[in-house]
Design a protein around this motif. Sequence first.
Motif, short mmCIF file in Angstrom:
data_model
loop_
_atom_site.label_atom_id
_atom_site.label_comp_id
_atom_site.label_asym_id
_atom_site.label_seq_id
_atom_site.Cartn_x
_atom_site.Cartn_y
_atom_site.Cartn_z
N ALA A 25 19.71 6.19 10.81
CA ALA A 25 18.55 5.51 11.37
C ALA A 25 18.01 6.24 12.59
CB ALA A 25 18.92 4.08 11.76
N ILE A 26 16.74 6.00 12.90
CA ILE A 26 16.15 6.47 14.15
C ILE A 26 16.69 5.58 15.27
CG2 ILE A 26 14.00 6.67 15.45
CD1 ILE A 26 12.60 7.22 12.79
N ASN A 27 17.23 6.20 16.31
CA ASN A 27 17.87 5.43 17.38
C ASN A 27 16.89 5.17 18.51
OD1 ASN A 27 19.54 4.21 19.22
ND2 ASN A 27 21.16 5.74 19.10
N LEU A 28 16.25 3.99 18.48
CA LEU A 28 15.42 3.54 19.59
C LEU A 28 16.19 2.53 20.43
CD1 LEU A 28 11.88 3.07 17.98
CD2 LEU A 28 12.93 5.13 18.93
N GLY A 29 17.52 2.57 20.33
CA GLY A 29 18.36 1.66 21.08
C GLY A 29 18.79 2.26 22.40
N GLN A 30 19.63 3.28 22.34
CA GLN A 30 20.17 3.88 23.55
C GLN A 30 19.09 4.65 24.30
OE1 GLN A 30 23.84 5.85 22.80
NE2 GLN A 30 24.49 5.79 24.93
N ILE A 344 18.15 -2.64 20.50
CA ILE A 344 19.23 -3.32 21.22
C ILE A 344 18.86 -4.79 21.42
CG2 ILE A 344 20.44 -3.49 23.44
CD1 ILE A 344 21.37 -1.08 21.98
N PRO A 345 19.75 -5.73 21.06
CA PRO A 345 19.48 -7.14 21.34
C PRO A 345 19.73 -7.43 22.83
CG PRO A 345 21.64 -6.89 20.31
CD PRO A 345 21.02 -5.52 20.33
N SER A 357 16.19 -14.12 21.85
CA SER A 357 15.02 -13.81 21.02
C SER A 357 14.37 -12.48 21.38
CB SER A 357 13.97 -14.91 21.17
OG SER A 357 13.50 -14.99 22.51
N VAL A 358 14.96 -11.73 22.32
CA VAL A 358 14.29 -10.53 22.83
C VAL A 358 15.03 -9.27 22.39
CG1 VAL A 358 13.50 -9.29 24.89
CG2 VAL A 358 13.34 -11.79 24.79
N VAL A 359 14.28 -8.28 21.93
CA VAL A 359 14.82 -7.01 21.44
C VAL A 359 14.24 -5.88 22.29
CG1 VAL A 359 14.83 -5.41 19.48
CG2 VAL A 359 15.16 -7.85 19.10
N ARG A 360 15.08 -4.90 22.62
CA ARG A 360 14.67 -3.75 23.44
C ARG A 360 14.55 -2.50 22.59
NH1 ARG A 360 18.57 -0.74 27.71
NH2 ARG A 360 18.96 0.51 25.83
N PHE A 361 13.41 -1.78 22.75
CA PHE A 361 13.18 -0.49 22.10
C PHE A 361 13.02 0.58 23.18
CE2 PHE A 361 11.55 -3.53 18.99
CZ PHE A 361 12.03 -3.04 17.79
N CYS A 362 13.53 1.78 22.91
CA CYS A 362 13.34 2.92 23.80
C CYS A 362 12.17 3.76 23.29
CB CYS A 362 14.61 3.78 23.85
SG CYS A 362 14.42 5.30 24.83
N PHE A 363 11.22 4.04 24.19
CA PHE A 363 10.04 4.82 23.79
C PHE A 363 10.06 6.25 24.32
CE2 PHE A 363 8.80 2.21 27.50
CZ PHE A 363 8.55 3.21 28.42
N ALA A 364 11.15 6.67 24.97
CA ALA A 364 11.22 8.03 25.52
C ALA A 364 11.55 9.02 24.40
CB ALA A 364 12.27 8.10 26.63
N LYS A 365 10.65 9.09 23.43
CA LYS A 365 10.86 9.88 22.23
C LYS A 365 9.60 10.68 21.91
CE LYS A 365 14.84 7.74 21.66
NZ LYS A 365 16.12 8.42 21.91
N GLN A 366 9.75 11.66 21.05
CA GLN A 366 8.61 12.43 20.58
C GLN A 366 7.68 11.55 19.75
OE1 GLN A 366 8.08 15.57 21.42
NE2 GLN A 366 10.06 16.08 22.33
#
Length: 384
Positions: A25-30, A344-345, A357-366
């Motif tokens: 998977a694409i890791n937008l968690g860490q 990440i929950p 109810s809240v989910v975290r995504f990391c946007f420091a990506k290409q």
Amino acid sequence: MNKVFADLPVTIFETMSQLARDNSAINLGQGFPDDPGPADIRRAAADAVMDGYNQYPSMMGIPELRQAIATHYAHWHGVTLDPGTEVMVTSGATEARASAILSVVEPGDEVIVFQPVYDSYLPIIRQAGGIPRLVRLEPPHWRLTEESLRRVFNHKTRAVIFNNPLNPAAVVYPREDLELLARFCQEFDAVAICDEVWEHVTFDGRSHIPLISIDGMRDRCIKIGSAGKIFSLTGWKIGFVCAAPPLLRVAAKVHQFLAFTTAPNLQVAVAYGLGKADDYFLQMRTELAKSRDRLAQGLERLGFPVIQSQGTYFLTVDLAPLGLNETDEAFCKRIVADYKVAAIPVSAFYEEDPVTSVVRFCFAKQDQTIDTALERLSDAVHGR
């Protein structure tokens, strides 16, 4: 075995990253970028390895880095620090936080922390014999209130750990919240351990205000920064500790027996980086804001209710309006398995009474990484 650590679960970061690997998977968690970082700073580190000193540097940090830290904070935040007595370099902000907590907290002391809370805080507080007192912050604003602080501050309060900008909620606290917290710290004679690693990653014209700059807080704050976050070089693990001499002296004694010192070539490169022109730091924010907007707008088009990200590498989505009948943890496990995107929950950042109810995504990506993730998530809102 030490129960403080033996009974800890695997961190949510490792759990979701392993699921990302297992599911390709694409890791937008860490929270790490997928580029190598600034070339000139990396080159400065390489040159320092080949041409510089590679034996034990000063325990407190090489003089040029300590001076660079003091100069940098004077310029950006108007905080005057003596590099000889008020600045220390550590092996990352995690070690800086541990040094600060262990230097201040004794058995029976109460330590106030704000949920969502970064996962390293509570185990170190408990190892020191401290008793965490939890303040529950709530979406979408995650703000401090007089009522919530009055419930936890008391004569046993020794310290408060305050993360600003706040991971994972991506909020940059305004002056009024800082002044409120400062008033309570002074009323109850508490030390503020300020986790400010995201201080340069702020958006939409917001400026980070360090708590140490608020009236009455200069001698009761331990300010922590991170070169890894400032320069998107998370693997370097170079942390900064800034505090008045009585506080820093004790933190330094803890640091002596945790890591003692930090790679000198990386310190040389960070000193170089901190001296870069303002344009570098402003452009970094601009580029990250573009990535934030790319992910936020894409998620909104798919029907996700996005909470505004004011800073950090993260944005959050509140699933509650979608009526999906699943928790944030269940949602994250579903999308990593079914849609090959890891998130990440935020409930994992609560020890009690979690927001679920809240989910975290990391946007420091290409851009391509973000776009591919959005394509994969196209049906996730509807559970198809």
